[in-house]
Motif scaffolding. Structure first.
Motif, mmCIF file in Angstrom:
data_model
loop_
_atom_site.group_PDB
_atom_site.id
_atom_site.type_symbol
_atom_site.label_atom_id
_atom_site.label_comp_id
_atom_site.label_asym_id
_atom_site.label_seq_id
_atom_site.Cartn_x
_atom_site.Cartn_y
_atom_site.Cartn_z
ATOM 1 N N PHE A 125 38.012 63.377 40.931
ATOM 2 C CA PHE A 125 39.248 64.161 41.436
ATOM 3 C C PHE A 125 40.172 63.040 42.154
ATOM 4 O O PHE A 125 41.280 62.944 42.244
ATOM 5 N N VAL A 126 39.219 62.292 43.394
ATOM 6 C CA VAL A 126 40.041 61.685 44.282
ATOM 7 C C VAL A 126 40.653 60.490 43.761
ATOM 8 O O VAL A 126 41.657 60.116 44.003
ATOM 9 N N LEU A 127 39.978 59.943 42.762
ATOM 10 C CA LEU A 127 40.637 58.664 42.021
ATOM 11 C C LEU A 127 41.820 59.111 41.129
ATOM 12 O O LEU A 127 42.843 58.422 41.165
ATOM 13 N N ILE A 128 41.636 60.183 40.503
ATOM 14 C CA ILE A 128 42.746 60.754 39.797
ATOM 15 C C ILE A 128 43.993 60.808 40.737
ATOM 16 O O ILE A 128 45.117 60.255 40.565
ATOM 17 N N PHE A 129 43.778 61.318 41.929
ATOM 18 C CA PHE A 129 44.865 61.858 42.734
ATOM 19 C C PHE A 129 45.390 60.526 43.642
ATOM 20 O O PHE A 129 46.669 60.615 43.753
ATOM 21 N N PHE A 130 44.458 59.689 43.910
ATOM 22 C CA PHE A 130 44.847 58.467 44.492
ATOM 23 C C PHE A 130 45.680 57.638 43.359
ATOM 24 O O PHE A 130 46.699 57.213 43.948
ATOM 25 N N GLY A 131 45.525 57.820 42.044
ATOM 26 C CA GLY A 131 46.252 57.149 41.106
ATOM 27 C C GLY A 131 47.676 57.639 41.067
ATOM 28 O O GLY A 131 48.614 57.035 41.147
ATOM 29 N N LEU A 132 47.664 59.039 41.003
ATOM 30 C CA LEU A 132 49.088 59.520 41.110
ATOM 31 C C LEU A 132 49.644 59.580 42.293
ATOM 32 O O LEU A 132 50.879 59.451 42.389
ATOM 33 N N GLY A 133 48.990 59.638 43.245
ATOM 34 C CA GLY A 133 49.861 59.143 44.785
ATOM 35 C C GLY A 133 50.278 57.874 44.552
ATOM 36 O O GLY A 133 51.369 57.583 45.286
ATOM 37 N N GLY A 134 49.651 56.897 44.280
ATOM 38 C CA GLY A 134 50.135 55.354 44.100
ATOM 39 C C GLY A 134 51.477 55.342 43.354
ATOM 40 O O GLY A 134 52.480 54.725 43.832
ATOM 41 N N PHE A 135 51.406 56.188 42.128
ATOM 42 C CA PHE A 135 52.676 56.220 41.510
ATOM 43 C C PHE A 135 53.691 56.828 42.183
ATOM 44 O O PHE A 135 55.086 56.453 41.994
ATOM 45 N N SER A 136 53.332 57.927 42.757
ATOM 46 C CA SER A 136 54.487 58.604 43.584
ATOM 47 C C SER A 136 55.262 57.806 44.609
ATOM 48 O O SER A 136 56.337 57.555 44.994
ATOM 49 N N LEU A 251 51.315 67.601 37.342
ATOM 50 C CA LEU A 251 51.112 68.616 38.351
ATOM 51 C C LEU A 251 51.701 70.122 38.094
ATOM 52 O O LEU A 251 50.806 70.960 38.301
ATOM 53 N N GLY A 252 52.827 69.992 37.506
ATOM 54 C CA GLY A 252 53.364 71.332 37.205
ATOM 55 C C GLY A 252 52.618 71.912 36.173
ATOM 56 O O GLY A 252 52.058 73.326 36.201
ATOM 57 N N VAL A 253 52.213 71.273 34.982
ATOM 58 C CA VAL A 253 50.996 71.877 34.040
ATOM 59 C C VAL A 253 50.005 72.415 34.719
ATOM 60 O O VAL A 253 49.327 73.535 34.297
ATOM 61 N N ALA A 254 49.367 71.526 35.388
ATOM 62 C CA ALA A 254 48.131 71.797 36.083
ATOM 63 C C ALA A 254 48.005 73.297 36.873
ATOM 64 O O ALA A 254 47.179 73.836 36.847
ATOM 65 N N VAL A 255 49.306 73.173 37.681
ATOM 66 C CA VAL A 255 49.411 74.601 38.532
ATOM 67 C C VAL A 255 49.814 75.741 37.795
ATOM 68 O O VAL A 255 49.174 76.940 37.754
ATOM 69 N N LEU A 256 50.882 75.750 36.817
ATOM 70 C CA LEU A 256 51.469 76.804 35.958
ATOM 71 C C LEU A 256 50.458 77.416 34.761
ATOM 72 O O LEU A 256 50.406 78.490 34.538
ATOM 73 N N MET A 257 50.192 76.259 33.931
ATOM 74 C CA MET A 257 49.492 76.494 32.744
ATOM 75 C C MET A 257 47.913 76.770 33.006
ATOM 76 O O MET A 257 47.313 77.645 32.341
ATOM 77 N N VAL A 258 47.280 75.738 33.552
ATOM 78 C CA VAL A 258 45.881 75.716 33.753
ATOM 79 C C VAL A 258 45.290 76.362 35.038
ATOM 80 O O VAL A 258 44.223 76.904 35.105
ATOM 81 N N GLY A 259 46.442 76.143 36.104
ATOM 82 C CA GLY A 259 45.904 76.832 37.401
ATOM 83 C C GLY A 259 44.968 76.041 38.238
ATOM 84 O O GLY A 259 44.856 76.339 39.290
ATOM 85 N N SER A 260 44.883 74.946 37.794
ATOM 86 C CA SER A 260 43.901 73.955 38.481
ATOM 87 C C SER A 260 43.546 72.734 37.602
ATOM 88 O O SER A 260 44.220 72.656 36.563
ATOM 89 N N TRP A 261 42.797 71.885 38.107
ATOM 90 C CA TRP A 261 42.729 70.385 37.556
ATOM 91 C C TRP A 261 41.583 70.754 36.624
ATOM 92 O O TRP A 261 40.247 70.772 37.021
ATOM 93 N N HIS A 262 41.682 70.574 35.420
ATOM 94 C CA HIS A 262 40.549 70.869 34.319
ATOM 95 C C HIS A 262 39.789 72.277 34.480
ATOM 96 O O HIS A 262 38.686 72.235 34.089
ATOM 97 N N GLY A 263 40.405 73.219 35.018
ATOM 98 C CA GLY A 263 39.872 74.398 35.337
ATOM 99 C C GLY A 263 38.680 74.328 36.531
ATOM 100 O O GLY A 263 38.051 75.671 36.461
#
Length: 264
Positions: A125-136, A251-263
């Motif tokens: 999870f940390v690597l995924i969000f570090f990646g997304l943070g770098g893109f941000s 991030l919007g899909v994770a929050v609205l549709m799934v409720g979290s990252w990979h459940g």
């Protein structure tokens, strides 16, 4: 021991190239050409040793699969570095191979597990969000680059000296995109290898997985275009700005549709 040797063999030239970019000639020993072959040999010997002691293919385990991916990446760099002006690609590929090896040293969960308490999944999870943070961060730099470029084209020069130069923005944009791409790639690799080992296939019903893959493809195209095609500046800024829209969507899909990252 051998993966650790390989990690140092991959990261030393990355650091050496970075130092030489800042001050040419200061770290020639670190940028020497023998480090990467030593790293590749160490990975290969480690995989062979794991196969002999384990009595099976090391690729069938999570650590073995990640180390095999690191071997492919680092071997690809040995072929690619023969071409001219490939130092930037070497820093990305070397960092990626080293990060895959680090991930292989994290103990994967066995049997029933709680994703929130598993060090392997926390690292994933940390690597995924570090990646997304770098893109941000890349988005912010891209937006500032496009804003400054527009002001220059329309001759709105008042206060422009307070902004960083377009060359600096472009260089930082490349670095943040590269950081995000390396982290995201290693995080995806950890998830894919574990999913295949646990269930024999990759679950295709998770929208966050599709979104993450789309972001990875987008930035892979952008970095490839920059490193191979020489596209930089305005084009790189557009890739950074548009890619942030995909990050926000995930991030919007994770929050609205799934409720979290990979459940999890």
């Amino acid at each position: 021991f051998l993966p650790i040797v390989a990690i140092f063999g991959l990261l030393i030239p990355v650091v050496g190239r970075a130092l030489n970019w800042r001050t040419p000639g200061t770290a020639r020993w670190a940028a020497a050409s023998f480090w990467e072959p030593v790293a590749v040999l160490a990975i290969l010997l480690g995989l062979v040793g794991a196969g002999v002691t384990g009595g099976g293919l090391p690729l069938s385990t999570v650590p073995g699969g990640l180390q095999a991916m690191a071997l492919m990446v680092s071997s690809g760099w040995l072929l690619l570095r023969r071409r001219e002006r490939m130092d930037s690609a070497g820093m990305i590929l070397g960092s990626l191979a080293a990060l895959l090896l680090v991930a292989s040293l994290v103990e994967p969960p066995l049997g029933d597990f709680d994703p929130q308490s598993s060090p392997f999944f926390v690292f994933h999870f940390v690597l995924i969000f570090f990646g997304l943070g770098g893109f941000s961060v890349s988005f912010a730099l891209s937006a500032l680059f496009l804003f400054q470029r527009r002001r220059l084209k329309t001759k709105q020069l008042q206060g422009i000296q307070e902004l960083p130069s377009m060359e600096v923005l472009d260089r930082l944009n490349f670095r943040t995109q590269s950081f995000g791409f390396v982290a995201l790639t290693a995080g995806i690799a950890m998830g894919v290898v574990l999913a295949v080992e646990r269930s024999g296939s990759i679950g295709m019903g998770d929208p966050t997985m599709w979104g993450t893959g789309a972001v990875w493809v987008w930035y892979a195209i952008g970095l490839h275009a920059r490193l191979i095609g020489g596209w930089r500046g305005h084009t790189a800024a557009i890739f950074g700005a548009v890619g942030f829209g995909a990050v926000s969507l995930i991030l919007g899909v994770a929050v609205l549709m799934v409720g979290s990252w990979h459940g999890a």
